[in-house]
Every structure is written in structure tokens, then in C-alpha cells.
Enzyme design. Structure first.
Site, PDB file in Angstrom:
ATOM      1  N   SER A 192      33.575  25.443  18.853  1.00 13.38           N
ATOM      2  CA  SER A 192      32.486  26.182  18.224  1.00 13.38           C
ATOM      3  C   SER A 192      32.984  26.894  16.966  1.00 13.38           C
ATOM      4  CB  SER A 192      31.973  27.222  19.220  1.00 13.38           C
ATOM      5  OG  SER A 192      31.226  28.206  18.550  1.00 13.38           O
ATOM      6  N   TYR A 241      33.225  33.037  26.320  1.00 15.98           N
ATOM      7  CA  TYR A 241      33.091  31.655  25.848  1.00 15.98           C
ATOM      8  C   TYR A 241      34.098  31.342  24.735  1.00 15.98           C
ATOM      9  CZ  TYR A 241      30.712  27.699  23.488  1.00 15.98           C
ATOM     10  OH  TYR A 241      30.400  26.497  22.896  1.00 15.98           O
TER      11      TYR A 241
HETATM   12  N1  LIG Z   1      24.700  23.474  21.788  1.00 14.06           N
HETATM   13  C1  LIG Z   1      25.382  24.192  20.899  1.00 14.06           C
HETATM   14  O1  LIG Z   1      24.820  24.949  20.094  1.00 14.06           O
HETATM   15  C2  LIG Z   1      26.879  24.048  20.814  1.00 14.06           C
HETATM   16  C3  LIG Z   1      27.541  24.586  19.697  1.00 14.06           C
HETATM   17  C4  LIG Z   1      28.931  24.471  19.620  1.00 14.06           C
HETATM   18  C5  LIG Z   1      29.614  23.822  20.634  1.00 14.06           C
HETATM   19  N2  LIG Z   1      28.939  23.323  21.711  1.00 14.06           N
HETATM   20  C6  LIG Z   1      29.713  22.655  22.744  1.00 14.06           C
HETATM   21  O2  LIG Z   1      29.219  21.356  22.904  1.00 14.06           O
HETATM   22  C7  LIG Z   1      29.570  20.865  24.186  1.00 14.06           C
HETATM   23  C8  LIG Z   1      28.390  20.129  24.801  1.00 14.06           C
HETATM   24  O3  LIG Z   1      27.343  21.031  25.074  1.00 14.06           O
HETATM   25  P1  LIG Z   1      25.804  20.704  24.833  1.00 14.06           P
HETATM   26  O4  LIG Z   1      25.317  21.661  23.810  1.00 14.06           O
HETATM   27  O5  LIG Z   1      25.616  19.258  24.632  1.00 14.06           O
HETATM   28  O6  LIG Z   1      25.171  21.205  26.218  1.00 14.06           O
HETATM   29  P2  LIG Z   1      24.697  20.432  27.544  1.00 14.06           P
HETATM   30  O7  LIG Z   1      23.614  19.459  27.231  1.00 14.06           O
HETATM   31  O8  LIG Z   1      24.414  21.508  28.521  1.00 14.06           O
HETATM   32  O9  LIG Z   1      25.994  19.605  27.986  1.00 14.06           O
HETATM   33  C9  LIG Z   1      27.028  20.132  28.753  1.00 14.06           C
HETATM   34  C10 LIG Z   1      27.711  18.970  29.434  1.00 14.06           C
HETATM   35  O10 LIG Z   1      28.880  19.446  30.131  1.00 14.06           O
HETATM   36  C11 LIG Z   1      28.874  18.902  31.432  1.00 14.06           C
HETATM   37  N3  LIG Z   1      29.558  19.795  32.342  1.00 14.06           N
HETATM   38  C12 LIG Z   1      29.332  21.124  32.524  1.00 14.06           C
HETATM   39  N4  LIG Z   1      30.117  21.606  33.501  1.00 14.06           N
HETATM   40  C13 LIG Z   1      30.850  20.565  33.957  1.00 14.06           C
HETATM   41  C14 LIG Z   1      31.842  20.423  34.962  1.00 14.06           C
HETATM   42  N5  LIG Z   1      32.215  21.463  35.729  1.00 14.06           N
HETATM   43  N6  LIG Z   1      32.410  19.202  35.150  1.00 14.06           N
HETATM   44  C15 LIG Z   1      32.026  18.149  34.408  1.00 14.06           C
HETATM   45  N7  LIG Z   1      31.093  18.222  33.436  1.00 14.06           N
HETATM   46  C16 LIG Z   1      30.513  19.410  33.221  1.00 14.06           C
HETATM   47  C17 LIG Z   1      27.382  18.759  31.783  1.00 14.06           C
HETATM   48  O11 LIG Z   1      27.184  17.750  32.764  1.00 14.06           O
HETATM   49  P3  LIG Z   1      26.861  17.990  34.318  1.00 14.06           P
HETATM   50  O12 LIG Z   1      25.957  19.175  34.413  1.00 14.06           O
HETATM   51  O13 LIG Z   1      26.221  16.698  34.739  1.00 14.06           O
HETATM   52  O14 LIG Z   1      28.189  18.196  34.951  1.00 14.06           O
HETATM   53  C18 LIG Z   1      26.805  18.304  30.452  1.00 14.06           C
HETATM   54  O15 LIG Z   1      26.912  16.904  30.326  1.00 14.06           O
HETATM   55  C19 LIG Z   1      30.040  22.096  24.980  1.00 14.06           C
HETATM   56  O16 LIG Z   1      31.441  22.081  25.088  1.00 14.06           O
HETATM   57  C20 LIG Z   1      29.586  23.256  24.124  1.00 14.06           C
HETATM   58  O17 LIG Z   1      30.405  24.375  24.305  1.00 14.06           O
HETATM   59  C21 LIG Z   1      27.595  23.413  21.824  1.00 14.06           C
END
Ligand SMILES: NC(=O)c1ccc[n+]([C@@H]2O[C@H](COP(=O)([O-])OP(=O)(O)OC[C@H]3O[C@@H](n4cnc5c(N)ncnc54)[C@H](OP(=O)(O)O)[C@@H]3O)[C@@H](O)[C@H]2O)c1
Length: 288
Positions: free
Chosen positions: A167, A180
Site C-alpha cells: 500500500s 495494517y
Molecule cells: N483495495 C484497496 O484499496 C487496496 C489498496 C492497497 C493494497 N491493497 C491490497 O491488495 C490486496 C488484495 O486486496 P483486495 O483489495 O483485492 O481485497 P479482497 O477482494 O478482500 O481480497 C482479499 C483476498 O485475500 C484473501 N485472503 C484473506 N485472508 C486470507 C487467508 N487467511 N488465507 C488466504 N487468503 C486470504 C481473500 O480470499 P478468501 O477470503 O477466499 O481467503 C481474498 O481473495 C491486499 O493485500 C490489500 O492489502 C488493497
């Protein structure tokens, strides 16, 4: 020394492919493991990677969602395999590594994308030490254990690239994200050091410091409604990082934030304190 030229050469390669009309990506025929592939950025990345002709290994906890993504990839002519795994469970990660290596041999590219965000003020975190523990579990220990498991085979074959989805907050140090961003910063630092040790074996790391993306993760914060990139736009940047292997992928705003932190740290504290007061905890963070 060769790695010094890896990113410029990758960019030249892309330009040549564009001019000659050759659509082949360096990922074609390779094995790419994407964590968090059941939704959001990870799901969109899995589709983008599959379109290059790579075999995509999909990892997350929800087996039904992973199967949906796998079927979608296969129906459009791609190759994918799904592995349900809770990445916070160390034994499960070790078993995943064993199974993946047995079924596919070395993984060429790893995308550490699975994660959990928590936006909550210190006041509300007072009796919630588990917020610190669970962010470290999924954002730091999980990806480090998985990467360590896959690393020996990468080093042995003399090639590997790891992309971490982090991030811009690791540069900004934004209030309410202490749990986080500390966990994301830990992975950022670990990977930078790991890359220095694996440099001679052709294994490289990219730290991607993303801004806001519209996914299930950002949805509970009212202040973010309708803002940010789409998962597909984010996935296009991940794909480019896989192909070009840069050290970091930053946003301009993140770079400015980092510079102000460096040059005028108290001014930066004052500004961020004002933002902190302007944008209160969300209903989700308060547990309403
Ligand atoms: N959205 C934003 O604004 C943003 C900004 C910067 C960085 N990010 C980063 O982007 C990445 C993806 O997030 P996203 O925004 O796409 O959100 P998301 O749709 O909620 O995706 C999160 C993913 O992580 C998996 N996950 C969570 N806990 C897990 C566990 N214990 N074991 C295995 N898999 C797990 C979830 O799958 P299951 O629930 O099926 O396990 C899901 O596929 C994250 O690392 C987040 O920190 C997001």
C-alpha cells in the site's frame, strides 16, 4: 550484473513485441502463483496472467470462489489450478508448498496479494490486540512463509520473481492504519533484504505500493465510496510488474508523502493529524 539490466531489457522487449505484433509475454508457458485469487485484485490478476499463456495457481481460503475463477479461466482457453489454503496457518502453507512443487515443479512467479486491511484508530484498538496479530499473520508471516517455501526451487533454477501487493500507506504512514501498515511495511522491508541475498541467483522482488482500489476490502470505509482504481486497472499494473520486474511500483502521491516525511517530518505529522480529525472511524471500525 545481468539483473541490473533486467527491467530496462523487459521494457525494450515489450516495445519490440508491440512493434513486431508478437503478443508473447515473458510469462507465457510459465507458472504463476497468485494468492488472494478468489476476489478483488487477485482475481483480476489471475485473469490477466492467464491471458498471457501462463499456468495460474490460485490460492485463497474460499474453495467455491477459487473454483469459479478456475472455471472462468479454463472456459476462455487458459490453464489454472485451485488450492484452498488459509495462509495464516503455517502447517497449511507448508503443505501447500509441498503439493505445488510436486504438481508443478518450481513456481516462476509469485504474487503475494492475499491480505487484510484494518482502518481503526488507536482509541478503538485499545482492547483489540488481535488487530495487530491478525494483520501480521496474513500480511507478513503468511507471505514470508510461502515465499521461503518456494524460494529454494526458484534459486536452483536460477529464476524467480515475487510481486508483493502493498500500500502507498507504507510511504505515507497514514493515521488509523497502524496495524495494517506496520504489517505491510514489514513485508516491504523483508522482501527488499531478501532480494539483496537472492540477487546472484536471479530471484527478484517488486514491492507495489498501491493507492485505493475499489474492492470488498475498501468498501466498508464510507469515505472511500466510489473512489479508486478498478481491480482490472490494478491487475494491469501487477501484470506489468511481473513482466518488467522493477524494484518498487509507487504512486506519485506516495512518493511526495515519503519525501515530506523525510524533509519535514513535523509538518507531515501536523498535516496527517488534521486528516485524522477530518475523517473519523467508519461504522464498520466502530462495530456499528
Ligand atoms: N483495495 C484497496 O484499496 C487496496 C489498496 C492497497 C493494497 N491493497 C491490497 O491488495 C490486496 C488484495 O486486496 P483486495 O483489495 O483485492 O481485497 P479482497 O477482494 O478482500 O481480497 C482479499 C483476498 O485475500 C484473501 N485472503 C484473506 N485472508 C486470507 C487467508 N487467511 N488465507 C488466504 N487468503 C486470504 C481473500 O480470499 P478468501 O477470503 O477466499 O481467503 C481474498 O481473495 C491486499 O493485500 C490489500 O492489502 C488493497
Amino acid at each position: 550484473m545481468g539483473l541490473l539490466l533486467a527491467t530496462p531489457l523487459a521494457r525494450v522487449g515489450r516495445a519490440v513485441r508491440r512493434v513486431t505484433g508478437d503478443p508473447a509475454s515473458p510469462l507465457a508457458g510459465r507458472t504463476v502463483l497468485v494468492t488472494g485469487a478468489s476476489s478483488g485484485i487477485g482475481e483480476a490478476t489471475a485473469y490477466a496472467v492467464a491471458r498471457t499463456g501462463a499456468t495460474v495457481l490460485l490460492v485463497a481460503r474460499r474453495a467455491d470462489e477459487l473454483d469459479r475463477v478456475r472455471r472462468e479461466i479454463e472456459e476462455t482457453g487458459g490453464r489454472a489450478a485451485a488450492y484452498s489454503c488459509d495462509l495464516t496457518d503455517g502447517d497449511a502453507v507448508d503443505a501447500l508448498v509441498e503439493q505445488v512443487l510436486a504438481e508443478h515443479g518450481a513456481v516462476d512467479y509469485l504474487v503475494n496479494n492475499a491480505g487484510r486491511s484494518i482502518r481503526r484508530s488507536l482509541e478503538l484498538t485499545q482492547d483489540r490486540f488481535h488487530d495487530f496479530e491478525r494483520t501480521m499473520a496474513i500480511n507478513y508471516f503468511g507471505p514470508v512463509r510461502l515465499t521461503m517455501g518456494l524460494l529454494p526451487a526458484m534459486r536452483e533454477q536460477g529464476f524467480g520473481h515475487v510481486v508483493n501487493v502493498l500500500s502507498w500507506g507504507v510511504q505515507m504512514k497514514a493515521p488509523k492504519f497502524s496495524a495494517y501498515l506496520a504489517s505491510k511495511s514489514a513485508l516491504d522491508t523483508w522482501s527488499r533484504i531478501a532480494g539483496r541475498e537472492t540477487y546472484g541467483d536471479g530471484v527478484t522482488f517488486t514491492n507495489m505500493r498501491f493507492a485505493l482500489v475499489r474492492t470488498a476490502m475498501s468498501a466498508p470505509t464510507e469515505a472511500y465510496a466510489g473512489r479508486g482504481a478498478t481491480p482490472e486497472q490494478a491487475a494491469a499494473r501487477v501484470l506489468r510488474a511481473l513482466e518488467d520486474r522493477p524494484l518498487t511500483v509507487n504512486t506519485r502521491a506516495g512518493d511526495v508523502g515519503e519525501l515530506v516525511n523525510l524533509l519535514a517530518p513535523r509538518l507531515s505529522d501536523w498535516m496527517f493529524h488534521r486528516f485524522d480529525r477530518m475523517f473519523p472511524d467508519s461504522k464498520a471500525a466502530r462495530g456499528d
